[in-house]
Scaffold this motif. Sequence first.
Motif, PDB file in Angstrom:
ATOM      1  N   GLU A  91       0.825  -1.211   0.000  1.00 42.66           N
ATOM      2  CA  GLU A  91       0.000   0.000   0.000  1.00 42.66           C
ATOM      3  C   GLU A  91       0.857   1.257   0.000  1.00 42.66           C
ATOM      4  O   GLU A  91       0.541   2.234  -0.683  1.00 42.66           O
ATOM      5  N   ARG A  92       1.949   1.249   0.748  1.00 40.37           N
ATOM      6  CA  ARG A  92       2.856   2.410   0.745  1.00 40.37           C
ATOM      7  C   ARG A  92       3.439   2.641  -0.645  1.00 40.37           C
ATOM      8  O   ARG A  92       3.539   3.777  -1.106  1.00 40.37           O
ATOM      9  N   LEU A  93       3.815   1.562  -1.322  1.00 37.67           N
ATOM     10  CA  LEU A  93       4.348   1.692  -2.678  1.00 37.67           C
ATOM     11  C   LEU A  93       3.283   2.219  -3.640  1.00 37.67           C
ATOM     12  O   LEU A  93       3.566   3.070  -4.489  1.00 37.67           O
ATOM     13  N   ARG A 175      -3.244   1.812 -13.980  1.00 37.30           N
ATOM     14  CA  ARG A 175      -3.555   3.236 -13.765  1.00 37.30           C
ATOM     15  C   ARG A 175      -3.351   4.030 -15.050  1.00 37.30           C
ATOM     16  O   ARG A 175      -4.165   4.869 -15.408  1.00 37.30           O
ATOM     17  N   ILE A 176      -2.257   3.768 -15.753  1.00 35.20           N
ATOM     18  CA  ILE A 176      -1.909   4.557 -16.929  1.00 35.20           C
ATOM     19  C   ILE A 176      -2.685   4.117 -18.175  1.00 35.20           C
ATOM     20  O   ILE A 176      -3.211   4.941 -18.910  1.00 35.20           O
ATOM     21  N   LEU A 177      -2.762   2.819 -18.399  1.00 34.24           N
ATOM     22  CA  LEU A 177      -3.338   2.334 -19.648  1.00 34.24           C
ATOM     23  C   LEU A 177      -4.849   2.125 -19.599  1.00 34.24           C
ATOM     24  O   LEU A 177      -5.531   2.324 -20.603  1.00 34.24           O
ATOM     25  N   LEU A 178      -5.364   1.703 -18.459  1.00 32.36           N
ATOM     26  CA  LEU A 178      -6.788   1.380 -18.380  1.00 32.36           C
ATOM     27  C   LEU A 178      -7.597   2.401 -17.590  1.00 32.36           C
ATOM     28  O   LEU A 178      -8.770   2.610 -17.867  1.00 32.36           O
ATOM     29  N   GLY A 179      -6.973   2.971 -16.544  1.00 32.32           N
ATOM     30  CA  GLY A 179      -7.737   3.842 -15.656  1.00 32.32           C
ATOM     31  C   GLY A 179      -8.786   3.030 -14.920  1.00 32.32           C
ATOM     32  O   GLY A 179      -8.843   1.808 -15.003  1.00 32.32           O
ATOM     33  N   GLY A 180      -9.619   3.707 -14.184  1.00 29.50           N
ATOM     34  CA  GLY A 180     -10.742   3.037 -13.544  1.00 29.50           C
ATOM     35  C   GLY A 180     -10.374   2.106 -12.399  1.00 29.50           C
ATOM     36  O   GLY A 180     -11.223   1.341 -11.948  1.00 29.50           O
ATOM     37  N   ILE A 181      -9.124   2.126 -11.958  1.00 36.31           N
ATOM     38  CA  ILE A 181      -8.740   1.315 -10.795  1.00 36.31           C
ATOM     39  C   ILE A 181      -8.247   2.278  -9.721  1.00 36.31           C
ATOM     40  O   ILE A 181      -7.493   3.191  -9.995  1.00 36.31           O
ATOM     41  N   TYR A 186      -7.498  -2.039  -5.470  1.00 43.48           N
ATOM     42  CA  TYR A 186      -6.345  -2.877  -5.820  1.00 43.48           C
ATOM     43  C   TYR A 186      -5.730  -3.482  -4.563  1.00 43.48           C
ATOM     44  O   TYR A 186      -5.446  -4.685  -4.522  1.00 43.48           O
ATOM     45  N   ALA A 187      -5.540  -2.659  -3.523  1.00 49.15           N
ATOM     46  CA  ALA A 187      -4.955  -3.153  -2.266  1.00 49.15           C
ATOM     47  C   ALA A 187      -5.856  -4.210  -1.636  1.00 49.15           C
ATOM     48  O   ALA A 187      -5.363  -5.227  -1.105  1.00 49.15           O
ATOM     49  N   ASN A 188      -7.178  -3.999  -1.684  1.00 55.39           N
ATOM     50  CA  ASN A 188      -8.097  -4.997  -1.139  1.00 55.39           C
ATOM     51  C   ASN A 188      -7.988  -6.308  -1.919  1.00 55.39           C
ATOM     52  O   ASN A 188      -8.050  -7.391  -1.334  1.00 55.39           O
ATOM     53  N   ILE A 190      -5.284  -7.410  -3.421  1.00 51.69           N
ATOM     54  CA  ILE A 190      -4.024  -8.041  -3.003  1.00 51.69           C
ATOM     55  C   ILE A 190      -4.185  -8.724  -1.654  1.00 51.69           C
ATOM     56  O   ILE A 190      -3.762  -9.868  -1.468  1.00 51.69           O
ATOM     57  N   ARG A 191      -4.826  -8.035  -0.710  1.00 52.09           N
ATOM     58  CA  ARG A 191      -5.052  -8.631   0.619  1.00 52.09           C
ATOM     59  C   ARG A 191      -5.837  -9.931   0.509  1.00 52.09           C
ATOM     60  O   ARG A 191      -5.519 -10.925   1.141  1.00 52.09           O
ATOM     61  N   ALA A 192      -6.892  -9.914  -0.309  1.00 52.90           N
ATOM     62  CA  ALA A 192      -7.716 -11.118  -0.484  1.00 52.90           C
ATOM     63  C   ALA A 192      -6.897 -12.239  -1.122  1.00 52.90           C
ATOM     64  O   ALA A 192      -6.998 -13.410  -0.719  1.00 52.90           O
ATOM     65  N   LEU A 193      -6.070 -11.882  -2.085  1.00 52.72           N
ATOM     66  CA  LEU A 193      -5.238 -12.857  -2.765  1.00 52.72           C
ATOM     67  C   LEU A 193      -4.225 -13.484  -1.800  1.00 52.72           C
ATOM     68  O   LEU A 193      -3.976 -14.693  -1.834  1.00 52.72           O
ATOM     69  N   LEU A 194      -3.641 -12.657  -0.934  1.00 52.98           N
ATOM     70  CA  LEU A 194      -2.635 -13.162  -0.008  1.00 52.98           C
ATOM     71  C   LEU A 194      -3.201 -14.009   1.121  1.00 52.98           C
ATOM     72  O   LEU A 194      -2.482 -14.778   1.740  1.00 52.98           O
ATOM     73  N   HIS A 195      -4.482 -13.861   1.370  1.00 48.90           N
ATOM     74  CA  HIS A 195      -5.088 -14.680   2.412  1.00 48.90           C
ATOM     75  C   HIS A 195      -5.710 -15.902   1.785  1.00 48.90           C
ATOM     76  O   HIS A 195      -6.039 -16.857   2.275  1.00 48.90           O
TER      77      HIS A 195
END
Length: 195
Positions: A91-93, A175-181, A186-188, A190-195
């Motif tokens: 998230e910091r990154l 962010r650059i090519l598609l927008g809308g994120i 995105y962080a949520n 990643i969190r779901a994926l890691l759990h």
Amino acid sequence: MPRVSEAHLAARRQQILDAAARCFVRNGFHQTSMQDVIKEAGLSVGAFYRYFKSKNELITAIAGEKISAVTAVLDGLLLLDPMPPIPEVLERLLELVDAAVVEDGTVRIAVQVWGEAVHDPEVGALVAEIYGRVRGRVVLMAEHAQAAGQIPADADPAGIGAAIFGLVQGYILQRILLGGIDRQTYANGIRALLH
């Protein structure tokens, strides 16, 4: 002739880098000429070439400046005891990415440079060196997380570091090519994926 102070030299160099970044964001790396940057910076040709000889030198300096900010954040996180969990590090990154998108748009330059790295060996070497520093820090973070029991003991820290680095690059591209994120979505994910 009076000597020019180091502060003046540094300010002039920064003036050129800021002008180059504006040109690259506005017109793209290939569509920007050295003359465009010189004009944007409001300098004479001689004054400009005292600092930079090519667009690749400009890109190297801009990228180095931005990556130094990223590595400084990672170094600060590595010093914390305990180090924040990997999702918080990510998230910091992502916050840094968002700041660069909003503040000066220089993240757009990164995407252009990635494409250029495929065809230009000099740019490719630059990208490998600069982004290698970031990935190296993230691998260290994975090692710290492993030592703290945040990730499995049998996991490969180099693989985890590469995956985390890829998640950040993926966010940049979206962010650059598609927008809308947005960062939180995105962080949520990643969190779901890691759990």
